[in-house]
Write an enzyme that holds these catalytic residues in place. Structure first.
Site, mmCIF file in Angstrom:
data_model
loop_
_atom_site.group_PDB
_atom_site.id
_atom_site.type_symbol
_atom_site.label_atom_id
_atom_site.label_comp_id
_atom_site.label_asym_id
_atom_site.label_seq_id
_atom_site.Cartn_x
_atom_site.Cartn_y
_atom_site.Cartn_z
ATOM 1 N N GLY A 87 0.797 -1.216 0.000
ATOM 2 C CA GLY A 87 0.000 0.000 0.000
ATOM 3 C C GLY A 87 0.833 1.271 0.000
ATOM 4 O O GLY A 87 2.064 1.253 0.125
ATOM 5 N N HIS A 88 0.139 2.389 -0.097
ATOM 6 C CA HIS A 88 0.737 3.714 -0.248
ATOM 7 C C HIS A 88 1.654 4.093 0.912
ATOM 8 O O HIS A 88 1.463 3.692 2.052
ATOM 9 C CB HIS A 88 -0.374 4.760 -0.367
ATOM 10 C CG HIS A 88 -1.250 4.827 0.861
ATOM 11 N ND1 HIS A 88 -0.954 5.605 1.957
ATOM 12 C CD2 HIS A 88 -2.407 4.185 1.165
ATOM 13 C CE1 HIS A 88 -1.886 5.466 2.879
ATOM 14 N NE2 HIS A 88 -2.784 4.601 2.425
ATOM 15 N N ASP A 89 2.673 4.875 0.584
ATOM 16 C CA ASP A 89 3.545 5.528 1.570
ATOM 17 C C ASP A 89 4.265 4.551 2.494
ATOM 18 O O ASP A 89 4.622 4.897 3.623
ATOM 19 C CB ASP A 89 2.738 6.534 2.407
ATOM 20 C CG ASP A 89 2.036 7.562 1.541
ATOM 21 O OD1 ASP A 89 2.724 8.246 0.768
ATOM 22 O OD2 ASP A 89 0.790 7.655 1.604
#
Length: 220
Positions: A147-149
């Site tokens: 997932g993001h970041d």
């Protein structure tokens, strides 16, 4: 320009990474371009599956041959053990050699803000969304979701089917086992091992093995 490349290691993981290499080349060639890489062979003093790798390319010798490679030759380290991978990276770097980045064309990788450190390998059907940072020689196996970041520090291994949510901090030398899950915002300390199928819902300290759902440290 076609770049010469060697794979350090000659076991099952090396054969899997060779598959990724061939898939990358196949995309280039099908588009009428030169292959991205020219495979020279495997580097391993004691290949455990020599008969199987020889159909793909020669075993060139042990680590000592790295000093004789042309500086233009890139490499991938196909060793699961994160500590050994780090030592081999130090050796190759001291010789002025550069690591390639391999991303299987069947992986789904976001177009924005992802950073892939030298030696990163992303296998088929993995998903990497946005603003994910990979350190040196990070291995992301088949059917992994990231997932993001999220940040992966150097020498992390993510085994098949693992799922990592957003804003996760995975520190150096961590292994995420097959089918493990990490919820958002978690920090996993350096050199820890998350067992197969474990569900991580709280931070994990460094240098432990954590298993179960929820994941708990069993070895310190």
């Amino acid at each position: 320009m076609t770049t010469p490349i060697v794979i350090i290691g000659a076991g099952g993981l090396a054969r899997e990474f060779h598959d990724v290499l061939e898939a990358v080349n196949a995309v280039e060639e099908s588009a009428g371009r030169q292959a991205a890489f020219r495979f020279l062979g495997f580097v391993d003093a004691q290949p455990s599956t020599e008969s199987r790798v020889l159909s793909r390319g020669p075993v060139l010798g042990g680590d000592e041959i790295l000093a004789n490679l042309d500086p233009a030759t890139q490499h991938i380290i196909a060793i699961s053990n994160t500590s050994v991978r780090g030592k081999l990276d130090e050796l190759a770097s001291s010789l002025g050699l550069h690591a390639a980045v391999l991303i299987h064309p069947a992986a789904t990788v976001g177009r924005h803000d992802n950073v892939f450190g030298p030696g990163t390998v992303i296998c088929a059907n993995a998903t990497v969304t946005t603003n994910v940072r990979f350190g040196r020689h990070v291995h992301v196996d088949r059917n992994v979701a990231v997932g993001h970041d999220t940040t992966f520090d150097n020498y992390v291994s993510v085994f098949p089917g693992a799922s990592v949510a957003g804003n996760v901090d995975v520190q150096s030398g961590v292994t995420l086992g097959t089918g493990s899950s990490v919820i958002q915002g978690i920090r996993i300390g350096a050199n820890s091992i998350i067992g197969a199928g474990a569900v991580v819902v709280r931070d994990i300290e460094a240098n432990v093995t954590a298993v179960g759902s929820p994941a708990r440290a069993i070895v310190r």
